[in-house]
Every structure is written in C-alpha cells, then in structure tokens.
Design an enzyme around this catalytic site. Structure first.
Site, PDB file in Angstrom:
ATOM      1  N   LYS A   1       1.185   4.165  -2.887  1.00 14.28           N
ATOM      2  CA  LYS A   1       0.819   5.571  -2.650  1.00 14.28           C
ATOM      3  C   LYS A   1       2.021   6.495  -2.880  1.00 14.28           C
ATOM      4  CE  LYS A   1      -3.507   4.822  -1.685  1.00 14.28           C
ATOM      5  NZ  LYS A   1      -4.576   5.359  -2.522  1.00 14.28           N
TER       6      LYS A   1
ATOM      7  N   TYR B   1       0.835  -1.205   0.000  1.00 14.09           N
ATOM      8  CA  TYR B   1       0.000   0.000   0.000  1.00 14.09           C
ATOM      9  C   TYR B   1       0.870   1.256   0.000  1.00 14.09           C
ATOM     10  CZ  TYR B   1      -3.711   3.239   1.467  1.00 14.09           C
ATOM     11  OH  TYR B   1      -4.605   4.280   1.537  1.00 14.09           O
TER      12      TYR B   1
HETATM   13  P1  NDP Z   1     -13.225   1.937   0.655  1.00 10.38           P
HETATM   14  O1  NDP Z   1     -12.692   0.587   0.946  1.00 10.38           O
HETATM   15  O2  NDP Z   1     -14.361   2.478   1.447  1.00 10.38           O
HETATM   16  O3  NDP Z   1     -13.612   2.060  -0.901  1.00 10.38           O
HETATM   17  C1  NDP Z   1     -12.759   1.587  -1.888  1.00 10.38           C
HETATM   18  C2  NDP Z   1     -13.322   2.019  -3.225  1.00 10.38           C
HETATM   19  O4  NDP Z   1     -12.437   1.620  -4.276  1.00 10.38           O
HETATM   20  C3  NDP Z   1     -14.678   1.387  -3.516  1.00 10.38           C
HETATM   21  O5  NDP Z   1     -15.479   2.367  -4.108  1.00 10.38           O
HETATM   22  C4  NDP Z   1     -14.324   0.283  -4.504  1.00 10.38           C
HETATM   23  O6  NDP Z   1     -15.371  -0.040  -5.380  1.00 10.38           O
HETATM   24  C5  NDP Z   1     -13.195   0.935  -5.277  1.00 10.38           C
HETATM   25  N1  NDP Z   1     -12.365  -0.043  -5.955  1.00 10.38           N
HETATM   26  C6  NDP Z   1     -11.523  -0.956  -5.408  1.00 10.38           C
HETATM   27  N2  NDP Z   1     -10.933  -1.685  -6.357  1.00 10.38           N
HETATM   28  C7  NDP Z   1     -11.395  -1.224  -7.546  1.00 10.38           C
HETATM   29  C8  NDP Z   1     -11.153  -1.572  -8.895  1.00 10.38           C
HETATM   30  N3  NDP Z   1     -10.288  -2.557  -9.250  1.00 10.38           N
HETATM   31  N4  NDP Z   1     -11.794  -0.881  -9.865  1.00 10.38           N
HETATM   32  C9  NDP Z   1     -12.665   0.098  -9.543  1.00 10.38           C
HETATM   33  N5  NDP Z   1     -12.942   0.470  -8.285  1.00 10.38           N
HETATM   34  C10 NDP Z   1     -12.317  -0.185  -7.285  1.00 10.38           C
HETATM   35  O7  NDP Z   1     -11.962   2.879   0.765  1.00 10.38           O
HETATM   36  P2  NDP Z   1     -11.775   4.431   1.116  1.00 10.38           P
HETATM   37  O8  NDP Z   1     -12.948   5.214   0.736  1.00 10.38           O
HETATM   38  O9  NDP Z   1     -11.237   4.515   2.471  1.00 10.38           O
HETATM   39  O10 NDP Z   1     -10.564   4.744   0.134  1.00 10.38           O
HETATM   40  C11 NDP Z   1     -10.671   5.552  -1.018  1.00 10.38           C
HETATM   41  C12 NDP Z   1      -9.273   5.997  -1.381  1.00 10.38           C
HETATM   42  O11 NDP Z   1      -8.736   6.762  -0.314  1.00 10.38           O
HETATM   43  C13 NDP Z   1      -8.310   4.826  -1.592  1.00 10.38           C
HETATM   44  O12 NDP Z   1      -7.431   5.123  -2.653  1.00 10.38           O
HETATM   45  C14 NDP Z   1      -7.564   4.758  -0.273  1.00 10.38           C
HETATM   46  O13 NDP Z   1      -6.292   4.177  -0.403  1.00 10.38           O
HETATM   47  C15 NDP Z   1      -7.472   6.238   0.047  1.00 10.38           C
HETATM   48  N6  NDP Z   1      -7.205   6.526   1.448  1.00 10.38           N
HETATM   49  C16 NDP Z   1      -8.034   6.086   2.443  1.00 10.38           C
HETATM   50  C17 NDP Z   1      -7.744   6.375   3.760  1.00 10.38           C
HETATM   51  C18 NDP Z   1      -8.611   5.937   4.887  1.00 10.38           C
HETATM   52  O14 NDP Z   1      -8.191   6.072   6.045  1.00 10.38           O
HETATM   53  N7  NDP Z   1      -9.810   5.457   4.663  1.00 10.38           N
HETATM   54  C19 NDP Z   1      -6.538   7.141   4.137  1.00 10.38           C
HETATM   55  C20 NDP Z   1      -5.751   7.563   3.002  1.00 10.38           C
HETATM   56  C21 NDP Z   1      -6.073   7.259   1.720  1.00 10.38           C
HETATM   57  P3  NDP Z   1     -16.243  -1.410  -5.183  1.00 10.38           P
HETATM   58  O15 NDP Z   1     -17.183  -1.145  -4.039  1.00 10.38           O
HETATM   59  O16 NDP Z   1     -16.937  -1.570  -6.480  1.00 10.38           O
HETATM   60  O17 NDP Z   1     -15.254  -2.489  -4.866  1.00 10.38           O
END
Ligand code: NDP
Length: 259
Positions: free
Chosen positions: A167, A163
């Site tokens: 990033k 991860y």
């Molecule tokens: P969630 O686990 O809540 O959501 C992940 C999202 O990514 C879902 O909408 C999922 O869609 C989508 N996704 C995953 N794999 C794919 C794929 N192969 N193609 C298309 N869509 C995909 O995560 P967060 O909302 O927490 O994270 C969103 C972003 O923020 C990420 O990049 C994460 O790394 C980043 N982030 C999050 C933090 C946190 O603390 N939460 C901190 C820092 C960064 P589906 O439902 O269809 O699988």
C-alpha cells in the site's frame, strides 16, 4: 451547471477491479448511479456476472463482467481489450482489487509476500499501464487506486508487513504516475480507507474476536465503517468535481490516522 452536475459521469466508462464484492462493489454501484457504464473485473466470474447484472438492473447503465487476474499482464490486457470492444473508450479506472495476509515478517513465506505484492501493487501497475495507453489515445481520464491508511501507519495488533509495503508502494507509484501522465490529461489519485467491514476485515476478526475493540480505541469515530462510506470519495475523484486534483490522497478512516 450546478455543483452536483460536476459529479455526474453520464456516458463515461469505468473499470472497477474487484467490483464484485466489498468496497469495489459499492464503488461500482456508486459510479453507475452517477451515470457511468461499469466493467467489473475480478477473478470469480460468477460473482462478477451477478454484480454486473445487479448494477445494470438497479441503475440502467450498461455493464460488463470480465474474469480477470490483475496480477497477470495477459489477463489484464484481455480485460481492457474486452472493455474497449464493448464501450470504445475508458474514462475511469479504479484499482481496488487487493488481498491481505496476516503473518509475522519472521515467518511469512516468499509465496505469501509475492501474492500480496503481486495483486496489490503489481496489479495496480498493470491495470494502470493498459488503461493508461487507452486514455492517452482517447484524450485522458481519471485513475484512482484504493490504497489504505496502512500506507501511513503501523497496524496493530495484526501482523501484515507485505500488505503495508504494497500500500505504501501504491501511494508512491501514484505520485510518480501523476507526474508522468499529467501531460496526457490523466489524473491519478488514491483513496486511503481505514477499517471497513468486508471479507478483508473479517479475516482479522477470525484471528482475534476482540480486534474491533483494539482498532476502535485508536479512532476518533467509534465505528468500523461500511464500504458505502468509501464509495462517495470514488465518485468525487472519478469526476470533474475533482478536476484540479492529481497525485493526491483522500483518507477515509474515521480519524484513525490523526492519533
Ligand atoms: P474484499 O476481500 O472484500 O474484496 C477483495 C476484492 O479483490 C474482491 O473483489 C476480489 O475478487 C478482488 N481480487 C483479489 N485478488 C484479485 C486478483 N488477483 N485479480 C482480480 N481481483 C482480485 O476486500 P475489500 O473490499 O475490503 O478491499 C478492497 C480494497 O480496499 C483492497 O485493495 C483493500 O486492500 C483495500 N482496503 C480495505 C480496507 C478494509 O478495511 N476492508 C481498508 C483499507 C484498504 P474475487 O472475489 O474474484 O476474488
């Protein structure tokens, strides 16, 4: 024009990968509230359709849901074609889709590594490439990628080398892309969130129920934030309000990286 007018996105179209839930859902909602039509691009079509319908209903903008795997170039290209068929031009891309695998480096499998790097980093490249080609033809745009404070620090106590590598890659990719695409009037920036309450952080809580307390002990603000605390930065970076910013990063982490 007032300063708040510069945040308006009326008539523009935004693609938000992972716009169905978590941080992406709040970003999609915020961009729509600022006036943009929104394309929700994620794997699960049912929740993508539901999010697109809710956003349209609550804001009055036009929306489209396209089932997409950001790690697959054909799927990404089909999604961008569908977005252009519907809205003609795309002014905003939010590379938000991402996953985490909590596993120690010494036991992480090649499949686990690839899944994280393919979705988080390659997905950011594939979506930027496909949308960037459209932006070049239509006169420019704004690409913002959700990286993470994990690009800047070592996380503790959970293990997550793939991860953090992905990033860090997004941050480096963004600097280079900003340089290469400035001549096309395409701005490229990142948002680096700290710990935000979503399914992503719930995965870590499932491993260690006390993990929130460890995380909070490192923050200046004693709080795990919500996705709605990240979304305003996306409106800023998407809009004309940030027109003089490219190759830059906004950190939204409650002061975690200060220590
Ligand atoms: P969630 O686990 O809540 O959501 C992940 C999202 O990514 C879902 O909408 C999922 O869609 C989508 N996704 C995953 N794999 C794919 C794929 N192969 N193609 C298309 N869509 C995909 O995560 P967060 O909302 O927490 O994270 C969103 C972003 O923020 C990420 O990049 C994460 O790394 C980043 N982030 C999050 C933090 C946190 O603390 N939460 C901190 C820092 C960064 P589906 O439902 O269809 O699988």
């Amino acid at each position: 024009m007032t300063v708040l007018d510069r945040f308006r996105l009326d008539g523009q179209t935004a693609i938000v990968t992972g716009g169905n839930r978590g941080i992406g859902r709040e970003i999609a909602q915020a961009l729509a509230e600022a006036g943009a039509n929104v394309v929700v691009a994620n794997r699960n079509s049912e929740s993508g359709q539901a999010a697109a319908a809710e956003i349209a209903e609550s804001t009055g903008v036009d929306t489209l849901a396209v089932e997409t795997d950001v790690a697959d170039e054909q799927s990404v290209n089909a999604m961008v074609d569908a977005a252009v068929d519907e809205f003609e031009t795309i002014e905003i891309l939010v590379n938000n889709a991402g996953i985490v695998v909590h596993e120690a480096a010494e036991t992480m499998t090649e499949e686990e590594w690839d899944s994280v790097v393919d979705i988080n980093l390659k997905g950011t490249f594939l979506c930027s490439k496909a949308v960037g080609q459209e932006m070049m033809e239509s006169g420019g745009g704004s690409i913002l990628s959700v990286s993470s404070m994990s690009a800047l620090i070592a996380n503790y106590p959970q293990r997550q080398v793939a991860y953090n590598a992905s990033k860090g890659g997004i941050e480096s990719f963004t600097r280079q892309l900003a340089s290469e695409w400035a001549e096309h009037d395409i701005r490229v920036n990142t948002i680096a969130p700290g710990y935000i309450r979503t399914d992503n952080t719930d995965q870590a809580d499932a491993i260690d129920p006390d993990i929130d307390e460890v995380w909070k002990s490192e923050m200046l603000m004693d709080e795990i934030a919500g996705p709605e605390d990240v979304a305003p930065a996306a409106v800023f970076l998407a809009s004309d309000a940030s027109r003089y910013m490219t190759g830059a990063r906004i950190v939204v982490d409650g002061g975690y990286t200060v220590r």
